[in-house]
Write a protein that holds these residues in place. Sequence first.
Motif, mmCIF file in Angstrom:
data_model
loop_
_atom_site.group_PDB
_atom_site.id
_atom_site.type_symbol
_atom_site.label_atom_id
_atom_site.label_comp_id
_atom_site.label_asym_id
_atom_site.label_seq_id
_atom_site.Cartn_x
_atom_site.Cartn_y
_atom_site.Cartn_z
ATOM 1 N N THR A 292 -12.022 -19.314 0.620
ATOM 2 C CA THR A 292 -13.317 -18.449 0.888
ATOM 3 C C THR A 292 -13.064 -17.281 1.862
ATOM 4 O OG1 THR A 292 -14.603 -20.514 0.538
ATOM 5 C CG2 THR A 292 -15.714 -18.636 1.839
ATOM 6 N N GLU A 293 -12.186 -17.484 3.180
ATOM 7 C CA GLU A 293 -11.866 -16.479 4.037
ATOM 8 C C GLU A 293 -11.174 -15.236 3.393
ATOM 9 O OE1 GLU A 293 -9.892 -18.290 7.194
ATOM 10 O OE2 GLU A 293 -11.633 -19.397 7.939
ATOM 11 N N THR B 197 -13.281 -13.056 1.093
ATOM 12 C CA THR B 197 -14.154 -12.150 1.803
ATOM 13 C C THR B 197 -13.492 -11.013 2.352
ATOM 14 O OG1 THR B 197 -15.350 -14.227 2.666
ATOM 15 C CG2 THR B 197 -15.609 -12.054 4.068
ATOM 16 N N GLU B 198 -12.075 -11.437 2.512
ATOM 17 C CA GLU B 198 -11.269 -10.082 2.940
ATOM 18 C C GLU B 198 -11.108 -9.306 1.588
ATOM 19 O OE1 GLU B 198 -9.244 -7.592 5.410
ATOM 20 O OE2 GLU B 198 -10.642 -9.194 5.866
ATOM 21 N N PHE C 157 -5.403 -17.373 7.838
ATOM 22 C CA PHE C 157 -6.420 -17.685 6.974
ATOM 23 C C PHE C 157 -6.443 -19.165 6.710
ATOM 24 C CE2 PHE C 157 -6.330 -13.222 6.290
ATOM 25 C CZ PHE C 157 -7.616 -12.854 6.047
#
Length: 265
Positions: A145-146, A149-150, A141
């Motif tokens: 933000t990533e 999202t997860e 990651f």
Amino acid sequence: MKLNYKLYPYQSSNPNGKSIGTIIILHGLFGSSKNWVTVAKFLSEFATVYAIDQRNHGDSPHSDEHSIQIMANDLETFLSEEKIQNPILLGHSMGGLVAMYFDLTRPGVVSRLIIQDIAPRSYPFVYEKEIESMSFPLDGFTSRTEIDTEMAKYVKDSFIRQFLQMSLERREDGSYHWKLNVDGINHARRVFDDVFSLDQISKTPTLFLLGGSSEYISESDFTMMDRFFQNNQKVKIPFGGHYIHFTHQKEYLEQLRNWLEKEFR
């Protein structure tokens, strides 16, 4: 265990003001001293304020042991090391359970209690989704933000995700890690069980500052509050939930001011 803390020295804007002593802030599960900066700065108008990272949270050490009783022992050690006498304890959620247990088992040590949105009883561990949202590998990651999202696959509430991510830290090499001891907390699922199987009562002046719409408080809890803390006042913030120090901050700080000024006038 030696706990990390942030210190906010007493600094009243009133030239004729006088410190009321020392206030210790005890955060809730998955929280840290980082969540309490605004409240701590506000309270430093009244007292010297210590915002503590409890074990397995923030910058305090990790441990396989995690219980209300052990965290009360940590607090006792902290007060002794810092030579703090007769503090006011402000505890939210898990921190409120620690504060209440500490006062009941160490009578006369605490001068006042401020308990935010928790009652002196057992609570179920209902944080499986939060644990899952912090348990997937963070390798690969490259941004918050990533990761968010997860995490949203497990926790839909963006407010809760943002709260949890206050314990997400980026290393110098760009990788991420949780400052929380997620695994240790996950293996302490009885942390809120049978804490108040006690005969003790407290005469310590106590403010229960509650969210008017909180899922953590029921009408039957008022009986438990009165049973254990016989000198208490209950204040509900209308439409507030469990995190009223964030979501209803203006009203929350106003209630703190009113109570402290009444107690120490």
